[in-house]
Design a protein around this motif. Structure first.
Motif, short mmCIF file in Angstrom:
data_model
loop_
_atom_site.label_atom_id
_atom_site.label_comp_id
_atom_site.label_asym_id
_atom_site.label_seq_id
_atom_site.Cartn_x
_atom_site.Cartn_y
_atom_site.Cartn_z
N ASN A 7 0.84 -1.21 0.00
CA ASN A 7 0.00 0.00 0.00
C ASN A 7 0.87 1.25 0.00
O ASN A 7 0.59 2.21 -0.72
CB ASN A 7 -0.89 0.02 1.25
CG ASN A 7 -2.20 -0.72 1.02
OD1 ASN A 7 -2.52 -1.06 -0.11
ND2 ASN A 7 -2.92 -0.97 2.10
N ASP A 59 5.21 6.15 5.32
CA ASP A 59 5.58 6.55 3.95
C ASP A 59 5.50 8.05 3.81
O ASP A 59 5.00 8.75 4.71
CB ASP A 59 4.69 5.82 2.93
CG ASP A 59 3.23 6.19 3.04
OD1 ASP A 59 2.92 7.40 3.12
OD2 ASP A 59 2.37 5.27 3.08
N THR A 81 -9.18 -4.21 -3.73
CA THR A 81 -10.42 -4.79 -3.19
C THR A 81 -10.95 -4.03 -1.98
O THR A 81 -12.12 -4.17 -1.62
CB THR A 81 -10.18 -6.25 -2.76
OG1 THR A 81 -9.12 -6.24 -1.79
CG2 THR A 81 -9.80 -7.11 -3.93
N ASN A 115 -6.48 5.28 -6.70
CA ASN A 115 -7.45 4.17 -6.60
C ASN A 115 -8.26 4.01 -7.88
O ASN A 115 -8.75 2.92 -8.18
CB ASN A 115 -8.37 4.38 -5.41
CG ASN A 115 -7.81 3.71 -4.16
OD1 ASN A 115 -6.91 2.88 -4.26
ND2 ASN A 115 -8.31 4.09 -3.00
N ARG A 154 -12.48 1.96 0.08
CA ARG A 154 -11.34 2.50 -0.67
C ARG A 154 -11.54 3.99 -0.78
O ARG A 154 -12.63 4.46 -1.10
CB ARG A 154 -11.25 1.88 -2.07
CG ARG A 154 -11.18 0.36 -2.05
CD ARG A 154 -10.92 -0.21 -3.43
NE ARG A 154 -9.54 -0.04 -3.82
CZ ARG A 154 -9.16 0.28 -5.07
NH1 ARG A 154 -10.06 0.49 -5.99
NH2 ARG A 154 -7.87 0.38 -5.36
N LYS A 161 2.17 1.81 -3.29
CA LYS A 161 1.09 2.24 -4.19
C LYS A 161 0.76 3.74 -4.03
O LYS A 161 0.56 4.46 -4.99
CB LYS A 161 -0.17 1.40 -3.89
CG LYS A 161 -1.10 1.32 -5.06
CD LYS A 161 -2.47 0.73 -4.78
CE LYS A 161 -2.64 -0.47 -3.94
NZ LYS A 161 -4.06 -0.90 -3.85
N LEU A 182 -6.44 -3.95 4.36
CA LEU A 182 -6.26 -3.41 5.72
C LEU A 182 -7.16 -4.12 6.73
O LEU A 182 -6.75 -4.35 7.88
CB LEU A 182 -6.53 -1.90 5.74
CG LEU A 182 -5.46 -1.02 5.08
CD1 LEU A 182 -5.87 0.44 5.11
CD2 LEU A 182 -4.11 -1.19 5.78
P1 ADP Z 1 -6.86 -1.60 -1.30
O1 ADP Z 1 -5.45 -1.24 -1.15
O2 ADP Z 1 -7.11 -2.85 -1.97
O3 ADP Z 1 -7.70 -0.46 -1.79
P2 ADP Z 1 -6.77 -1.65 1.53
O4 ADP Z 1 -7.73 -2.16 2.53
O5 ADP Z 1 -5.41 -2.16 1.58
O6 ADP Z 1 -7.44 -1.85 0.16
O7 ADP Z 1 -6.73 -0.09 1.70
C1 ADP Z 1 -7.92 0.62 1.81
C2 ADP Z 1 -7.72 2.06 1.40
O8 ADP Z 1 -6.90 2.72 2.31
C3 ADP Z 1 -6.98 2.22 0.12
O9 ADP Z 1 -7.84 2.10 -0.98
C4 ADP Z 1 -6.40 3.58 0.24
O10 ADP Z 1 -7.33 4.53 -0.18
C5 ADP Z 1 -6.14 3.72 1.68
N1 ADP Z 1 -4.71 3.48 1.99
C6 ADP Z 1 -4.15 2.33 2.44
N2 ADP Z 1 -2.84 2.48 2.64
C7 ADP Z 1 -2.53 3.76 2.32
C8 ADP Z 1 -1.33 4.54 2.33
N3 ADP Z 1 -0.18 4.02 2.72
N4 ADP Z 1 -1.41 5.82 1.91
C9 ADP Z 1 -2.59 6.37 1.54
N5 ADP Z 1 -3.75 5.69 1.53
C10 ADP Z 1 -3.73 4.40 1.89
#
Ligand code: ADP
Length: 517
Positions: A406, A436, A467, A461, A455, A409, A471
Motif C-alpha cells: 500500500n 511513507d 479490493t 485508486n 477504498r 502504491k 487493511l
Molecule cells: P486496497 O489497497 O485494496 O484499496 P486496503 O484495505 O489495503 O485496500 O486499503 C484501503 C484504502 O486505504 C486504500 O484504498 C487507500 O485509499 C487507503 N490506503 C491504504 N494504505 C494507504 C497509504 N499508505 N497511503 C494512503 N492511503 C492508503
C-alpha cells in the motif's frame, strides 16, 4: 392629843436650824448636781439612742437591700438554670438533627418535651412548599384548626412574610407594638419568638415558639437561643433536601445507566449476530464462488494451451484477461474467507518464536521490483536488541506485505518508506510503524480505511485496482495475535500504520498459578 413641849431653855434650836439648813442646802446642791449630771447623761443617752435608731434604720435598709438582691439573685439563678437547660436541650437537639438526613425524621425529633425544656408550651414549624404555600411540619400546643388558621392567615400577610424573608426575628421582648399585637392576636400567645428558617436559597419556613398568658417574660437569652435553633433547623432541612436531591439524581442516573447498558448490550448482541451472519454469508458465498471460478480458470488455461484446438491471437488475449481476472477474484474470495474465518475465530494463529529481521529482509527482497519500478526507497529500522516475538509467520507476512505494498502504491516516485520497530518492555510488546511519504489520508477517511471494501476516492485508486480488503485483513490478523492496529496521516505528507504484537502469544503465555508454559 397632848402636844410635845420642849423646854426652851433646855435646848437652843438655832444651831440645829442652821445645821438643818446647811444640810438642806447640801442635799439640794447634791441633788442639783446629781440632776444636772443626769440631764447630761440623758442628753448623751438620747444622742446615742438617735444614733442607734439611725444605725437600725440603716441596717433595715441594708437588710431590705440584701433581701432584694437575694430575690434578684434567685431570679437570675432561675433564669440561668433555664438558659442552661435550654442550651443543653439545644445542643442535644442540634447534634441529633444535624446527623439526620431525612426531613421527616428531623421533625419527629422535636417533641413536646423539647419545647418544655426550652421553656415554652407552644411550638409551630411551617415550611414552604414548591408552590410557595406553607405546610405545618411541627405543631405542639395548637389544635389542628388553629394551626390551619395561622397557616392560612400567614400566607395572606405579605408585609409580615416580607419581614421574615428579610431575616427579621420577632419577639414579645422587642417587636413593635403593631407587630406584637398582630402576633398575639394570631397565635394567642402573649410571650413569643417568631423566627424565619433561613437557608442559602432564602426563607425555607417559619418557627414559632411561645407561652400563653401568666408565663414569664421572654428574655434576650430566649431570643438568642431560638434564633440559633431556627438556624440549625434550617441548615439541617437544607442538608436533608440536598441529600434527597443527590440521592434522587443518583437513583435516576443509576436507572438511566442500567437502561443504557441494557440497550448497549442488546445492540452489541445484535451487532455480533449480524457480524456472525455476515461472516457465515461471506463464507458460504465465497465457497460457492470458488468452485465455478476454479473451473473457469481451468478451462481458460486449457483453451490457452491450444490442446482443444488452435485459437486466434485475439481470443488468446481475451483468455489471458479471463485468467488475470479469475486470479484477482480468487485472491478476493480468499481474503474474504480469511477475514470471516479470523473474525469468527475459526483460524488459529500458529504462533512460534521468531526473530523479526530475517522476515522483513525477505519481504524487502520480494518487493524490490515494485519499489524500483515506482522509484521509492525502503528502509528497515530494526534495532538489534529487538526480542524474539511469537507470531504466525504466514499471517504476519501478509500484514507486512500488505502495508508495504500500500505504501508503495500511494507514495509518488522519489518517496521513502520506513519500517520501524522498537520493544515496549513495560507492556511486553513490540511496536511497529510502516511510514511513507505518500499522498496521505484525509481525516474523514482515516476512521474508515479498516472497513471491508472501503477504498478512498482518489486518483490512484481510480487507476490501480484493489479490493479494499487488505487493511481489514491485516487488522484482523494483528488482533488475532492480541495486538492493536491504528493509523495516523497528514494529507500530502504521508501515512503511518502502527501496530503492536505481544512478545508472547496468548496460548503460549506462562500459567501464573503453576509457572508452567
Ligand atoms: P486496497 O489497497 O485494496 O484499496 P486496503 O484495505 O489495503 O485496500 O486499503 C484501503 C484504502 O486505504 C486504500 O484504498 C487507500 O485509499 C487507503 N490506503 C491504504 N494504505 C494507504 C497509504 N499508505 N497511503 C494512503 N492511503 C492508503
Amino acid at each position: 392629843m397632848p402636844g410635845i413641849t420642849y423646854p426652851v431653855n433646855q435646848f437652843d434650836i438655832t444651831p440645829f436650824l442652821m445645821g438643818s439648813s446647811l444640810l438642806l442646802v447640801l442635799i439640794v446642791s447634791v441633788l442639783a448636781y446629781f440632776l444636772i449630771g443626769k440631764s447630761e447623761e440623758y442628753k448623751e443617752l438620747k444622742a446615742s439612742l438617735a444614733k442607734i435608731m439611725n444605725s437600725f434604720n440603716e441596717l433595715d435598709e441594708q437588710a431590705k437591700l440584701i433581701v432584694k438582691t437575694d430575690l434578684e439573685l434567685n431570679k437570675a439563678q432561675g433564669e440561668l438554670d433555664r438558659r442552661l437547660l435550654g442550651l443543653n436541650t439545644l445542643q442535644n437537639l442540634s447534634r441529633t438533627i444535624s446527623m439526620t438526613l431525612d426531613e421527616q425524621e428531623i421533625f419527629q425529633k422535636i417533641n413536646r418535651d423539647i419545647a418544655t425544656e426550652l421553656g415554652f408550651s407552644h411550638f409551630l414549624v411551617l415550611t414552604y412548599e414548591e408552590n410557595s404555600a406553607l405546610r405545618t411540619r411541627i405543631n405542639i400546643g395548637f389544635d389542628t384548626a388553629m394551626a390551619e388558621h395561622i397557616q392560612s392567615e400567614l400566607c395572606l400577610d405579605a408585609e409580615f412574610l416580607g419581614a421574615l424573608k428579610n431575616g427579621t426575628t420577632f419577639s414579645s421582648l422587642n417587636a413593635s407594638q403593631k407587630a406584637k399585637a398582630r402576633i398575639v392576636q394570631l397565635f394567642e400567645n402573649e410571650h413569643f419568638i417568631l423566627s424565619p428558617l433561613l437557608t442559602q436559597r432564602g426563607v425555607g419556613g417559619i418557627l414559632f415558639i411561645g407561652n400563653r398568658y401568666n408565663a414569664p417574660e421572654v428574655t434576650q437569652g430566649d431570643e438568642e437561643l431560638i434564633t440559633i435553633l431556627a438556624g440549625q433547623l434550617a441548615q439541617s432541612l437544607e442538608n436533608s433536601q440536598l441529600f434527597e436531591q443527590v440521592y434522587r439524581s443518583t437513583q435516576m442516573l443509576e436507572t438511566k445507566v442500567a437502561e443504557r447498558t441494557k440497550e448497549l448490550s442488546q445492540a452489541l448482541k445484535d451487532v455480533e449476530d449480524i457480524s456472525k451472519k455476515k461472516s457465515e454469508f461471506i463464507s458460504a458465498v465465497s465457497h460457492e464462488l470458488r468452485t465455478p471460478l476454479t473451473s473457469i480458470k481451468g478451462y481458460a488455461s486449457l483453451l490457452m494451451t491450444g490442446k482443444i484446438g488452435a485459437i486466434p491471437d485475439a481470443v488468446k488475449e481475451r483468455l489471458h484477461k479471463i485468467n488475470i481476472h479469475s486470479d484477482n477474484l480468487v485472491k478476493l474470495i480468499n481474503d474474504l474467507l480469511d477475514i470471516s474465518r479470523i473474525e469468527s475465530g475459526r483460524v488459529e494463529m500458529k504462533a512460534t518464536p521468531q526473530i523479526i529481521r530475517p522476515m522483513l529482509d525477505t519481504i524487502a527482497d520480494l518487493l524490490t521490483p515494485q519499489l524500483k519500478e515506482k522509484g521509492v526507497t525502503l528502509r528497515l529500522n530494526i534495532p538489534s536488541e529487538m526480542p524474539v516475538i511469537e507470531y504466525d509467520t504466514t499471517q504476519m507476512d501478509r500484514v507486512f506485505i500488505n502495508l508495504v505494498s500500500n505504501a508503495i502504491k500511494f507514495t509518488p516516485s522519489g518517496g521513502a518508506i520506513t519500517v520501524n520497530a522498537h520493544p515496549n518492555l513495560a507492556r511486553q510488546e513490540a511496536v511497529f510503524d510502516v511510514a511513507d511519504t505518500g499522498i496521505g489520508i484525509k481525516k474523514e477517511d482515516l476512521i474508515r480505511v479498516f472497513d471491508e471494501f472501503y477504498r478512498v476516492d482518489n486518483e490512484i485508486n481510480m487507476k490501480v485496482k484493489g479490493t479494499g480488503l487488505g487493511l481489514a485483513l491485516a487488522k484482523n490478523i494483528v488482533e488475532a495475535h492480541d495486538g492493536r492496529m491504528w493509523v495516523t496521516s497528514d494529507v500530502g505528507q504521508g501515512t503511518t500504520f502502527h501496530f503492536t504484537l505481544p512478545f508472547q502469544h496468548k496460548q503460549h503465555k506462562t500459567n501464573p498459578a503453576t509457572g508452567a508454559v
